[in-house]
Design a protein around this motif. Sequence first.
Motif, PDB file in Angstrom:
ATOM      1  N   UNK A  46       0.829  -1.202   0.000  1.00  0.00           N
ATOM      2  CA  UNK A  46       0.000   0.000   0.000  1.00  0.00           C
ATOM      3  C   UNK A  46       0.869   1.259   0.000  1.00  0.00           C
ATOM      4  N   UNK A  47       1.963   1.250   0.756  1.00  0.00           N
ATOM      5  CA  UNK A  47       2.870   2.404   0.768  1.00  0.00           C
ATOM      6  C   UNK A  47       3.575   2.578  -0.573  1.00  0.00           C
ATOM      7  N   UNK A  48       3.785   1.471  -1.258  1.00  0.00           N
ATOM      8  CA  UNK A  48       4.480   1.517  -2.552  1.00  0.00           C
ATOM      9  C   UNK A  48       3.634   2.223  -3.614  1.00  0.00           C
ATOM     10  N   UNK A  49       2.342   1.904  -3.651  1.00  0.00           N
ATOM     11  CA  UNK A  49       1.501   2.488  -4.691  1.00  0.00           C
ATOM     12  C   UNK A  49       0.040   2.160  -4.510  1.00  0.00           C
ATOM     13  N   UNK A  50      -0.739   2.557  -5.495  1.00  0.00           N
ATOM     14  CA  UNK A  50      -2.193   2.409  -5.447  1.00  0.00           C
ATOM     15  C   UNK A  50      -2.609   1.083  -6.076  1.00  0.00           C
ATOM     16  N   UNK A  51      -3.467   0.359  -5.368  1.00  0.00           N
ATOM     17  CA  UNK A  51      -3.987  -0.914  -5.859  1.00  0.00           C
ATOM     18  C   UNK A  51      -4.795  -0.678  -7.126  1.00  0.00           C
ATOM     19  N   UNK A  52      -4.504  -1.447  -8.178  1.00  0.00           N
ATOM     20  CA  UNK A  52      -5.225  -1.323  -9.441  1.00  0.00           C
ATOM     21  C   UNK A  52      -5.873  -2.638  -9.863  1.00  0.00           C
ATOM     22  N   UNK A  53      -5.646  -3.672  -9.103  1.00  0.00           N
ATOM     23  CA  UNK A  53      -6.136  -5.002  -9.461  1.00  0.00           C
ATOM     24  C   UNK A  53      -6.509  -5.712  -8.163  1.00  0.00           C
ATOM     25  N   UNK A  54      -7.214  -6.840  -8.294  1.00  0.00           N
ATOM     26  CA  UNK A  54      -7.530  -7.614  -7.091  1.00  0.00           C
ATOM     27  C   UNK A  54      -6.236  -8.111  -6.458  1.00  0.00           C
ATOM     28  N   UNK A  55      -6.253  -8.265  -5.149  1.00  0.00           N
ATOM     29  CA  UNK A  55      -5.073  -8.720  -4.422  1.00  0.00           C
ATOM     30  C   UNK A  55      -5.442  -9.877  -3.506  1.00  0.00           C
ATOM     31  N   UNK A  56      -4.717 -10.972  -3.675  1.00  0.00           N
ATOM     32  CA  UNK A  56      -4.895 -12.141  -2.826  1.00  0.00           C
ATOM     33  C   UNK A  56      -3.519 -12.593  -2.359  1.00  0.00           C
ATOM     34  N   UNK A  57      -3.411 -12.870  -1.070  1.00  0.00           N
ATOM     35  CA  UNK A  57      -2.155 -13.342  -0.499  1.00  0.00           C
ATOM     36  C   UNK A  57      -2.478 -14.441   0.494  1.00  0.00           C
ATOM     37  N   UNK A  58      -1.907 -15.612   0.290  1.00  0.00           N
ATOM     38  CA  UNK A  58      -2.076 -16.750   1.182  1.00  0.00           C
ATOM     39  C   UNK A  58      -0.716 -17.087   1.756  1.00  0.00           C
TER      40      UNK A  58
END
Length: 64
Positions: A46-58
């Motif tokens: 989030x600090x790096x940049x603006x989300x432009x796509x869905x994000x999933x992290x497992x």
Amino acid sequence: MMTDGISEVPNASDEEFGLDRLELLLRNNAGQPLPQLWELIMGEVKRHGVQQDDQTLLLLRVVT
């Protein structure tokens, strides 16, 4: 496991967050509890940049 919506987040200079940055975060924080590791990674994205796509992290930890 993750979607490209995490690694491809661009910053103001159009530089992607990238897999190398994610790997470094994982290596440097491998001993953290998984919920804190998740918060750390998502916060850095989030600090790096603006989300432009869905994000999933497992996140999974294998104990041998």
